[in-house]
Design an enzyme around this catalytic site. Structure first.
Site, PDB file in Angstrom:
ATOM      1  N   PHE A  94      45.288  47.303  23.240  1.00  0.00           N
ATOM      2  CA  PHE A  94      44.892  46.475  22.187  1.00  0.00           C
ATOM      3  C   PHE A  94      44.222  47.504  20.969  1.00  0.00           C
ATOM      4  O   PHE A  94      43.418  48.613  21.384  1.00  0.00           O
ATOM      5  CB  PHE A  94      43.541  45.744  22.792  1.00  0.00           C
ATOM      6  CG  PHE A  94      43.148  44.460  22.024  1.00  0.00           C
ATOM      7  CD1 PHE A  94      43.836  43.253  22.154  1.00  0.00           C
ATOM      8  CD2 PHE A  94      42.180  44.941  21.081  1.00  0.00           C
ATOM      9  CE1 PHE A  94      43.157  42.331  21.258  1.00  0.00           C
ATOM     10  CE2 PHE A  94      41.695  43.685  20.216  1.00  0.00           C
ATOM     11  CZ  PHE A  94      42.151  42.431  20.382  1.00  0.00           C
TER      12      PHE A  94
ATOM     13  N   HIS B 290      41.961  48.547  30.809  1.00  0.00           N
ATOM     14  CA  HIS B 290      42.750  47.480  30.367  1.00  0.00           C
ATOM     15  C   HIS B 290      44.056  48.082  29.800  1.00  0.00           C
ATOM     16  O   HIS B 290      45.151  47.318  29.358  1.00  0.00           O
ATOM     17  CB  HIS B 290      42.498  46.293  29.295  1.00  0.00           C
ATOM     18  CG  HIS B 290      41.205  45.722  29.510  1.00  0.00           C
ATOM     19  ND1 HIS B 290      41.057  44.564  30.007  1.00  0.00           N
ATOM     20  CD2 HIS B 290      39.806  46.299  29.581  1.00  0.00           C
ATOM     21  CE1 HIS B 290      39.753  44.231  30.553  1.00  0.00           C
ATOM     22  NE2 HIS B 290      39.139  45.179  30.192  1.00  0.00           N
TER      23      HIS B 290
ATOM     24  N   HIS C  55      46.727  45.511  34.882  1.00  0.00           N
ATOM     25  CA  HIS C  55      45.450  45.650  35.329  1.00  0.00           C
ATOM     26  C   HIS C  55      45.067  44.224  35.697  1.00  0.00           C
ATOM     27  O   HIS C  55      45.635  43.187  35.419  1.00  0.00           O
ATOM     28  CB  HIS C  55      44.734  46.154  34.260  1.00  0.00           C
ATOM     29  CG  HIS C  55      44.454  45.346  32.902  1.00  0.00           C
ATOM     30  ND1 HIS C  55      45.612  45.269  31.933  1.00  0.00           N
ATOM     31  CD2 HIS C  55      43.769  44.280  32.640  1.00  0.00           C
ATOM     32  CE1 HIS C  55      45.355  44.521  30.948  1.00  0.00           C
ATOM     33  NE2 HIS C  55      44.145  43.836  31.326  1.00  0.00           N
TER      34      HIS C  55
ATOM     35  N   ASP D 163      41.515  41.653  35.341  1.00  0.00           N
ATOM     36  CA  ASP D 163      40.386  41.544  34.659  1.00  0.00           C
ATOM     37  C   ASP D 163      39.537  41.249  35.685  1.00  0.00           C
ATOM     38  O   ASP D 163      39.735  40.328  36.571  1.00  0.00           O
ATOM     39  CB  ASP D 163      40.438  40.374  33.743  1.00  0.00           C
ATOM     40  CG  ASP D 163      41.254  40.641  32.437  1.00  0.00           C
ATOM     41  OD1 ASP D 163      41.469  41.925  32.196  1.00  0.00           O
ATOM     42  OD2 ASP D 163      41.698  40.050  31.560  1.00  0.00           O
TER      43      ASP D 163
ATOM     44  N   HIS E  59      34.399  41.138  32.252  1.00  0.00           N
ATOM     45  CA  HIS E  59      35.116  41.380  31.226  1.00  0.00           C
ATOM     46  C   HIS E  59      34.716  40.347  30.247  1.00  0.00           C
ATOM     47  O   HIS E  59      34.691  40.630  29.046  1.00  0.00           O
ATOM     48  CB  HIS E  59      36.652  41.438  31.399  1.00  0.00           C
ATOM     49  CG  HIS E  59      37.699  41.624  30.090  1.00  0.00           C
ATOM     50  ND1 HIS E  59      37.303  42.429  29.186  1.00  0.00           N
ATOM     51  CD2 HIS E  59      38.704  40.876  29.911  1.00  0.00           C
ATOM     52  CE1 HIS E  59      38.056  42.372  28.144  1.00  0.00           C
ATOM     53  NE2 HIS E  59      39.094  41.509  28.618  1.00  0.00           N
TER      54      HIS E  59
ATOM     55  N   HIS F  57      40.420  32.450  29.174  1.00  0.00           N
ATOM     56  CA  HIS F  57      39.450  33.337  29.907  1.00  0.00           C
ATOM     57  C   HIS F  57      38.492  32.486  30.680  1.00  0.00           C
ATOM     58  O   HIS F  57      37.915  32.731  31.474  1.00  0.00           O
ATOM     59  CB  HIS F  57      39.030  34.610  29.208  1.00  0.00           C
ATOM     60  CG  HIS F  57      39.854  35.751  29.109  1.00  0.00           C
ATOM     61  ND1 HIS F  57      40.855  35.871  28.074  1.00  0.00           N
ATOM     62  CD2 HIS F  57      40.102  36.858  30.017  1.00  0.00           C
ATOM     63  CE1 HIS F  57      41.344  36.944  28.266  1.00  0.00           C
ATOM     64  NE2 HIS F  57      40.977  37.716  29.378  1.00  0.00           N
TER      65      HIS F  57
ATOM     66  N   GLU G 227      47.226  40.994  34.103  1.00  0.00           N
ATOM     67  CA  GLU G 227      47.824  41.340  32.681  1.00  0.00           C
ATOM     68  C   GLU G 227      48.692  42.461  32.500  1.00  0.00           C
ATOM     69  O   GLU G 227      48.769  43.351  33.488  1.00  0.00           O
ATOM     70  CB  GLU G 227      46.841  41.315  31.653  1.00  0.00           C
ATOM     71  CG  GLU G 227      46.088  40.055  31.540  1.00  0.00           C
ATOM     72  CD  GLU G 227      44.631  39.947  30.641  1.00  0.00           C
ATOM     73  OE1 GLU G 227      44.343  38.730  30.095  1.00  0.00           O
ATOM     74  OE2 GLU G 227      44.124  41.221  30.655  1.00  0.00           O
TER      75      GLU G 227
END
Length: 208
Positions: free
Chosen positions: A18, A48, A52, A54, A58, A160, A172
């Site tokens: 990200f 992440h 991974h 979450d 998070h 989320h 993800e």
């Protein structure tokens, strides 16, 4: 004999993360040579980075950390569904034809192709109503092949938040193009990283 299908993308220096997140780095601590009998390497990475899981922590300050999330949700019967489409969000009506006798784990292929070394701008994500539908069908875990269940520009993270409300698990960055659509056993256990918001997984599918 069972067949194992690795749905974990490879990690290498330069792997996409990200924008602004910590990159994956590799350093050599020891190398085989005169006076040294072993190779030893150190790595650093975002929680992440790559495939991974979450943790609720998070996206909620009061949420459970990854070491407190039940492992049972990450192993067991799963269904891989083709959720590719034209819209920016996968809507409930797209999944309805695939949910008869659905197992507690659902993997959604949202992208045609993904390069783990390039950030996929504008990737497809999940509508919160889609998460509601899966929860109503008894689904406990949802895995996707994109970096997030919400769009990359989202600040409110509605998908989320819907996972949080239903106490469901999120995987993800899976390499779902490696498997045919259908039913499998999923094994995707997160590392036991105490107090952290996510953890890498080695995710595999097994068709018995």
């Amino acid at each position: 004999m069972s067949q194992l299908i690795d749905i974990t993308p490879p990690l290498a220096p330069g792997a996409a993360v990200f924008p602004g997140d910590a990159p994956y780095r590799v350093d050599t601590t020891f190398a085989i040579g005169p006076g040294c009998p072993v190779n030893v390497t150190s790595v650093s990475l975002s929680t992440h980075c790559g495939a991974h899981a979450d943790a609720p922590l998070h996206y909620s300050a009061e949420g459970a950390s990854i070491d407190r999330v039940p492992l049972e949700d990450f192993i067991g019967p799963a269904r891989l569904i083709d959720a590719r489409g034209e819209g920016p969000l996968c809507r409930p009506e797209e999944l309805l034809p695939h949910l008869d006798d659905v197992p507690p784990r659902v993997l959604l292929r949202l992208a045609d192709t993904l390069d783990p070394m390039r950030w996929p701008e504008g990737f497809r994500a999940l509508a919160p109503e889609t998460v509601d539908l899966l929860a109503a069908r008894g689904v406990r875990l949802v895995g996707v092949d994109v970096p997030s269940v919400d769009p990359e520009t989202s600040k409110e993270l509605p998908a989320h938040m819907t996972f949080l409300r239903h106490d469901m698990r999120i995987l993800e960055n899976l390499a779902l193009r490696e498997a045919d659509f259908g039913d499998y056993e999923l094994i995707a256990l997160p590392l036991r990283l105490e107090g952290l918001d996510a953890a890498p997984v080695r995710a595999i599918l097994r068709r018995v």
